[in-house]
Design an enzyme around this catalytic site. Structure first.
Site, mmCIF file in Angstrom:
data_model
loop_
_atom_site.group_PDB
_atom_site.id
_atom_site.type_symbol
_atom_site.label_atom_id
_atom_site.label_comp_id
_atom_site.label_asym_id
_atom_site.label_seq_id
_atom_site.Cartn_x
_atom_site.Cartn_y
_atom_site.Cartn_z
ATOM 1 N N GLY A 95 -8.326 3.369 10.749
ATOM 2 C CA GLY A 95 -8.492 2.118 10.177
ATOM 3 C C GLY A 95 -8.838 1.457 9.027
ATOM 4 N N THR A 96 -7.835 2.519 7.851
ATOM 5 C CA THR A 96 -7.844 2.046 6.572
ATOM 6 C C THR A 96 -7.626 1.024 6.542
ATOM 7 O OG1 THR A 96 -6.310 3.054 6.860
ATOM 8 C CG2 THR A 96 -7.838 4.482 5.800
ATOM 9 N N GLY A 97 -6.733 0.300 6.798
ATOM 10 C CA GLY A 97 -5.805 -0.852 6.562
ATOM 11 C C GLY A 97 -6.713 -2.228 6.710
ATOM 12 N N CYS A 98 -8.043 -2.302 8.524
ATOM 13 C CA CYS A 98 -8.630 -2.744 8.411
ATOM 14 C C CYS A 98 -9.791 -2.706 7.477
ATOM 15 C CB CYS A 98 -9.576 -2.222 10.200
ATOM 16 S SG CYS A 98 -7.793 -2.168 10.785
ATOM 17 N N LYS A 150 0.766 -1.181 0.031
ATOM 18 C CA LYS A 150 0.143 -0.056 -0.179
ATOM 19 C C LYS A 150 0.806 1.053 0.314
ATOM 20 C CE LYS A 150 -2.099 -1.390 3.606
ATOM 21 N NZ LYS A 150 -2.861 -2.170 4.459
ATOM 22 N N THR A 173 -8.614 8.838 8.287
ATOM 23 C CA THR A 173 -8.260 7.402 8.010
ATOM 24 C C THR A 173 -7.894 6.293 9.008
ATOM 25 O OG1 THR A 173 -5.667 8.495 8.407
ATOM 26 C CG2 THR A 173 -6.046 8.909 6.115
#
Length: 271
Positions: free
Chosen positions: A205-208, A171, A203
Site C-alpha cells: 500500500g505504499t503507492g496508495c 518514485k 510495503t
C-alpha cells in the site's frame, strides 16, 4: 477539507480505498469514495477481483460531487478501460486537481489493470492529470522503456509529461542504492527528494498511501511542491515504523506521521 478517492477496495486494509481513507483521516481531511473494484486480498496476495459496472461507478462519483465540495481527487486501481473512460468523462467537466497513481501490479504480482486499459489510461486520463505518481515498473509500462538509472528516469518522465500530465513524481523505491530518491518533473524543471532506504518487507500500500497523502495536502490548500514533500514525509515514516502484521507484505503504518508530529527529515534538492 474534502477529498475523493476513486479506487479498488482492499479487504486486508493495507492498500486501496482503505489506505486512502486512513491517510485522509490522519491528515485531517474528510474522505469520500467511489469504488472501482472489490478485491479479496490480504498481505499474501489478491485472491479475487469483482469489478463494478460503469453505470454504478458513475453513480458513486456523481453522488459525491453533487453534494460535497471536493477539493482534490485521486485514482488508484482502475482495472478496465471502460471504468477509466467513465472517470475521464467526469474529470473533463471538473477543475479539481487530480492525482493519478497508475496502479498496475499488486505486491504479490497480480495484475490490477487489464493490459488493454493502459492505452486508455494514457490517452484519456493522463491528459487530465495534475500529478502522476508511477513507480519504476509502472513508468516502464507507460513509456515502453527499460529504466536502469537516473538518465532513464528523466527520459521516462519527459515521455509521461508528453501525455499531458502537469507533474510526474518518479518514485525510486525499485532502484538500488543507500537512499530512496523520488524525482518530481514538470515542463520547466524538477527537484528530487532523498531519504534513507528502509530494508523491510512491509510495503503493502505504499503507492496508495503516498498518492493519498499528496491528495490530502492539496485538499488542504498546500502548493503542489509542498504537498509532495509532506507526502514523502508521511510515507517515509509509515515505512520506517512498520506494524509487522500479516504473514506476507505487511501494510505501512498510517499512524506514524501523526505520532511523530510530522517530523521527518527529507532532503530536498532543487534543480
Amino acid at each position: 477539507m474534502i477529498a475523493l478517492t476513486i479506487a479498488g477496495s482492499d479487504s486486508g486494509g493495507g492498500a486501496g480505498i482503505q489506505a486512502d481513507l486512513k491517510t485522509f483521516q490522519e491528515l485531517g481531511v474528510f474522505g469520500t469514495t467511489a469504488i472501482t473494484s472489490l478485491t479479496a486480498q490480504n498481505t499474501l496476495g489478491v485472491h479475487g477481483i469483482f469489478e463494478v459496472t460503469t453505470e454504478f461507478l458513475k453513480q458513486q462519483i456523481d453522488a459525491v460531487l453533487s453534494d460535497f465540495n471536493v477539493q482534490a481527487i485521486k485514482t488508484g486501481m482502475l482495472f478496465s478501460a471502460e471504468l477509466i473512460e467513465v472517470i475521464a468523462g467526469v474529470m473533463k467537466m471538473q477543475s479539481i486537481p487530480l492525482v493519478v497513481d497508475p496502479v498496475m501490479i499488486a505486491k504479490g504480482g497480480e495484475s490490477l489493470l487489464k493490459e488493454e486499459a493502459v492505452a486508455t489510461l494514457k490517452t484519456k486520463l493522463l491528459p487530465l492529470t495534475t500529478i502522476c505518481t508511477p513507480n519504476i515498473p509502472e513508468a516502464e509500462v507507460l513509456t515502453g522503456m527499460t529504466i536502469h538509472d537516473e538518465q532513464d528516469v528523466e527520459q521516462a518522465a519527459k515521455k509521461i509529461l508528453e501525455f499531458g500530465v502537469k507533474y510526474v513524481v518518479m518514485k525510486g523505491g525499485h532502484l538500488h542504492g543507500e537512499f530512496s530518491i523520488d524525482t518530481v518533473y514538470w515542463k520547466d524543471g524538477y527537484f528530487f527528494m532523498k531519504t534513507p532506504r528502509v530494508q523491510t518487507k512491509d510495503t503493502h500500500g505504499t503507492g496508495c498511501t503516498f498518492s493519498a497523502a499528496i491528495t490530502a495536502h492539496l485538499a488542504k490548500g498546500l502548493s503542489i511542491e509542498e504537498a509532495i514533500i509532506e507526502a514523502k514525509k508521511f510515507i517515509h515514516l509509515a515505512i520506517s515504523t512498520p506494524l509487522s502484521i500479516g504473514n506476507g507484505h505487511g501494510p505501512t503504518n498510517h499512524f506514524a506521521y501523526k505520532r511523530a508530529g510530522g517530523q521527518c527529515e527529507v532532503a530536498v534538492h532543487e534543480a
